[in-house]
Design an enzyme around this catalytic site. Structure first.
Site, mmCIF file in Angstrom:
data_model
loop_
_atom_site.group_PDB
_atom_site.id
_atom_site.type_symbol
_atom_site.label_atom_id
_atom_site.label_comp_id
_atom_site.label_asym_id
_atom_site.label_seq_id
_atom_site.Cartn_x
_atom_site.Cartn_y
_atom_site.Cartn_z
ATOM 1 N N HIS A 208 0.810 -1.230 0.000
ATOM 2 C CA HIS A 208 0.000 0.000 0.000
ATOM 3 C C HIS A 208 0.841 1.277 0.000
ATOM 4 C CE1 HIS A 208 -3.992 -2.016 1.467
ATOM 5 N NE2 HIS A 208 -3.378 -2.710 0.506
ATOM 6 N N TYR A 324 -9.838 -10.018 4.228
ATOM 7 C CA TYR A 324 -9.630 -11.153 3.343
ATOM 8 C C TYR A 324 -10.007 -12.473 4.021
ATOM 9 C CZ TYR A 324 -7.191 -7.798 0.404
ATOM 10 O OH TYR A 324 -6.893 -6.716 -0.369
#
Length: 432
Positions: A208, A324
């Site tokens: 990120h 996730y």
């Protein structure tokens, strides 16, 4: 008035829509009843159909969550009634994990490769030798050499701006530098390199970093970054003293313009334009010169936003995605007071990377529409907006991870595919 309805009204007002229809809805709690959520189920809350809209939707896979949109046409908009027929041709081969590209004034391309290489590509597709003088990058994980943008005055100043994950003493972070592109004796190099911006704090991670660079009409530079992904850092997207999870606006020397929303604040970073972002890897201006972004969600919840100064886009307090692992993120909220709803979201995700406004004539049906690269959807996503609302979504499958997308001077669309190191040219399919 319930907090949820308050959020709905604030979001509708921020989008410039008529809030009267929402304000008249009773909450139900005055009579001791179960409060009625204004989140809308199924097909009952759709914006008026656009004349160009069809009856099918682009996304047919089941969503990852049971979350419902707060606003009309906020997700799964219809496809256009007339689908675009496209021909593809590979015009560049042999790149190594390309990340971004721009067209030079003479029609050549300048391309970044993740491992830390900048290359010039001739008009016939020949890939040049690495440009000298590129700083070292930390290419682990999602890091590396990221976006590249030409100075608004490139034709005279030959200056390029680029973002990269910079290796630092105790980790890394997204950094922006500028340099002069010099060519002589068939070789190219970067001269007078200067770092103009560093995302802080430094963090030892490999995810990120963002990042996209977009010059505004006034010459200021928007810089998008990520919040570094890990649970211990993602909360800093809400911290105005941190540079994680933000969109920044700086001048060409890296300074905060005087009209930025937090200039003069005691604790907030003056370069911040907006906050509450997860990982923005797609950004472009619309026809009015306003910034739009698409950021990665987790499992579900990629978001299209129009970042405005000083506003909070919610991450990680609110999201239309989940972890996730399948767990809720935080309290599992999709709206909260003081945060702005996404204009549009995807569940499942498209994996957004790269974005351009189509402003040429070769594809008349795409005029003034956004083209978004899809790493997960493996193609180009085409969004038509009416005002600030999505009215159609079209998918152009390419069967490869699209890392960047640009509109060429010839009006064709060029998609950078990272998994096979190519640049693919899209043109209208010729009628037989």
């Amino acid at each position: 008035m319930t907090r949820t309805l308050t959020v709905l009204l604030a979001t509708v007002a921020a989008l410039g829509l008529d809030a009267s229809a929402f304000a008249q809805q009773p909450s139900g709690d005055a009579a001791g009843q179960e409060p009625r959520s204004p989140r809308i189920e199924g097909e009952s809350f759709q914006a008026p159909a656009a004349p160009s809209a069809g009856t099918s939707i682009a996304e047919t896979a089941p969503p990852n969550t049971e979350y419902k949109p707060l606003l009309p046409n906020q997700t799964r908009s219809p496809e256009p009634a007339q689908k675009t027929q496209v021909e593809t041709a590979t015009v560049v081969k042999g790149l190594q994990s390309p990340w971004a590209m721009e067209f030079l004034p003479d029609g050549r391309m300048i391309v970044t490769e993740k491992a830390g290489t900048i290359r010039l590509v001739a008009k016939d597709g020949t890939v040049g030798q690495p440009v000298a003088g590129v700083p070292k990058v930390d290419a682990r994980g999602q890091g590396g050499l990221l976006d590249i943008a030409l100075s608004p005055g490139f034709a005279s100043d030959r200056t390029v701006y680029f973002s990269y994950s910079e290796p630092r003493e105790k980790g890394n972070g997204t950094t922006v530098a500028k340099a002069k592109l010099v060519e002589s004796d068939g070789k190219a190099r970067l001269d007078d390199l200067k770092v103009i911006f560093r995302q802080m704090p430094t963090y030892d991670g490999d995810k990120h970093f963002g990042s996209r660079l977009v010059f505004a009409p006034d010459g200021k530079l928007f810089v998008t970054v990520g919040e570094r992904s890990d649970k211990q850092t993602r909360g800093q997207a809400q911290d105005l003293s941190s540079g994680l999870g933000k969109v920044f606006r700086i001048d060409t020397d890296g300074n905060a313009p005087k009209d930025n929303p937090y200039v003069g604040s005691e604790k907030a970073k003056p370069e911040i334009w907006s906050y509450g972002h997860r990982n923005v890897q797609a950004a472009a201006l619309d026809g009015q010169g306003r910034l739009w972004t698409v950021e990665h969600g987790p499992r579900g919840g990629d978001e299209l936003n129009r970042p405005r100064p000083g506003l909070n886009y919610g991450w990680p307090l609110v999201t239309y995605g989940i972890e996730y692992s399948g767990e809720k993120i935080g309290d599992g909220q999709t709206q909260a007071g003081g945060t702005v709803q996404p204009v549009y979201y995807w569940d499942p995700v498209i994996g957004p990377s790269g974005m351009a406004l189509y402003n040429k004539d070769l594809f008349p049906a795409w005029k003034d529409q956004f083209l978004i690269g899809g790493l997960v959807s493996m193609g180009v996503v085409v969004l038509k907006l009416d005002g600030d609302k999505v009215v159609t979504e079209e998918r152009i499958p390419l069967e490869h991870r699209v890392r960047d997308v640009k509109v060429g001077p010839d009006g064709a669309v060029y998609a950078v595919t990272e998994d096979d190191g190519q640049i693919v040219k899209l043109t209208p399919k010729k009628s037989s």
